[in-house]
Motif scaffolding. Structure first.
Motif, PDB file in Angstrom:
ATOM      1  N   TYR A   1      -3.681 -23.442  42.563  1.00  0.00           N
ATOM      2  CA  TYR A   1      -5.073 -23.743  43.443  1.00  0.00           C
ATOM      3  C   TYR A   1      -4.818 -24.084  44.726  1.00  0.00           C
TER       4      TYR A   1
ATOM      5  N   TYR B   1     -18.849 -22.793  39.596  1.00  0.00           N
ATOM      6  CA  TYR B   1     -17.839 -23.684  39.200  1.00  0.00           C
ATOM      7  C   TYR B   1     -16.616 -23.881  38.348  1.00  0.00           C
ATOM      8  N   ASN B   2     -15.518 -24.417  38.691  1.00  0.00           N
ATOM      9  CA  ASN B   2     -14.225 -24.769  38.335  1.00  0.00           C
ATOM     10  C   ASN B   2     -13.458 -22.898  38.420  1.00  0.00           C
ATOM     11  N   ASN B   3     -13.968 -22.851  39.486  1.00  0.00           N
ATOM     12  CA  ASN B   3     -13.418 -21.450  40.230  1.00  0.00           C
ATOM     13  C   ASN B   3     -12.705 -21.411  41.776  1.00  0.00           C
TER      14      ASN B   3
ATOM     15  N   LEU C   1     -14.582 -23.289  45.430  1.00  0.00           N
ATOM     16  CA  LEU C   1     -13.999 -24.299  45.708  1.00  0.00           C
ATOM     17  C   LEU C   1     -13.692 -24.125  47.447  1.00  0.00           C
TER      18      LEU C   1
ATOM     19  N   THR D   1     -14.610 -28.371  39.510  1.00  0.00           N
ATOM     20  CA  THR D   1     -13.352 -28.579  38.849  1.00  0.00           C
ATOM     21  C   THR D   1     -13.684 -29.025  38.370  1.00  0.00           C
TER      22      THR D   1
ATOM     23  N   ASN E   1      -8.911 -25.896  36.716  1.00  0.00           N
ATOM     24  CA  ASN E   1      -7.838 -25.154  38.199  1.00  0.00           C
ATOM     25  C   ASN E   1      -8.325 -25.916  39.063  1.00  0.00           C
ATOM     26  N   ARG E   2      -7.792 -27.452  39.105  1.00  0.00           N
ATOM     27  CA  ARG E   2      -8.000 -28.591  39.833  1.00  0.00           C
ATOM     28  C   ARG E   2      -6.897 -28.613  41.000  1.00  0.00           C
TER      29      ARG E   2
END
Length: 283
Positions: A79, A142-144, A148, A224, A227-228
């Protein structure tokens, strides 16, 4: 007559003081990194030894083996790579167009735009955190990694535009005039004539933007949950129990994350120096 022949004692004293200062600065900068490497190569039981015993302890790569076997760290590396590369590519593309316009054309409000870009580049991240969170949540990102990447453009694009604009401004205008005489369009001039000349600046800004995106923590922590990126993964590294703090594995993960940046800097050091110094002196 120089100082070496006029007063040799004073000359060698100054040289000795200079190298002593360089040695002190180098030790101050490299000592934490050296200690982190040692910690990553020691077993958990060695971490409580005295410094002399700790340095002489047996070397082990167990921490690195456990780090690479951790699926969270593997996903974090992936990621981080996706987000950093994506944000750098978009920043260079948008920044190149913006720098070409700001560095080559005259129009009303150009100075105001430059000052706004500079102000945005030095704006604290925490000040825009709540607004960006609302925007990313409304877009369903979010969390994508895509969300980010969009948030990282907040600080990568202004930096890229500001550096590239000063570089484009100092490129000789005869290059564009020759391209236009040959029938090239403005886009062809930008991609086929100016981009090769801008390569040192592109490498410099791209690498610095990549380092900022690779090491960024606040946005990655906020936008995130699973998926960090790897800085968040390292910060949340935990041991077998809640009371176990695996310092050796944390240091090993930090070294693994740092090595690609060191390699990139060593490979592109010539481009970095030429890119940072370009435009500093007008011929």
């Amino acid at each position: 007559m120089n100082l070496k022949t006029k007063n040799p004692a004073l000359y060698y004293l100054q040289r000795a003081a200079f190298y002593l200062l360089v040695l002190v600065i180098a030790f101050y900068l490299l000592a934490p990194f050296f200690w982190a490497v040692l910690t990553s190569l020691r077993s958990p039981g060695d971490l409580f030894l005295q410094p002399a015993q700790f340095i002489a302890a047996e070397t082990t790569f167990q921490n690195y083996t456990q780090v690479f076997a951790n699926p969270n760290f593997q996903r974090g590396l992936l990621y981080s790579l996706i987000v950093a590369v994506g944000s750098v590519l978009i920043s260079l593309l948008i920044g190149s167009f913006a720098a070409y316009a700001l560095g080559r054309f005259r129009f009303r409000g150009k100075q105001i735009i430059m000052y706004v870009i500079l102000a945005v580049s030095v704006f604290p991240q925490i000040a825009v955190l709540s607004g960006l969170y609302t925007l990313i949540s409304a877009l369903g990102l979010y969390n994508n990694p895509v969300g980010l990447i969009l948030t990282y453009l907040i600080f990568t694009i202004p930096f890229t535009v500001w550096v590239l604009t000063s570089f484009v401004r100092d490129i000789p205008g005869e290059l564009e005039e020759a391209a236009l005489v040959d029938g090239a369009s403005p886009l062809q001039t930008l991609f086929q004539v100016l981009f090769p000349v801008m390569m040192p600046a592109l490498v410099t800004t791209g690498l610095l933007a990549f380092i900022n995106a690779w090491n960024e923590y606040l946005f990655a922590l906020t936008f995130t949950s699973t998926n960090r990126t790897v800085p968040v993964v390292i910060a949340n590294y935990s041991g077998a129990t809640q009371f176990d703090q695996p310092w050796g594995q944390i240091m090993a993960a930090s070294i693994v994350v740092t090595i690609p940046l060191i390699i990139l800097v060593l490979v592109f050091q010539r481009n970095i120096v030429s890119g940072l110094t370009a435009g500093a002196v007008k011929g």
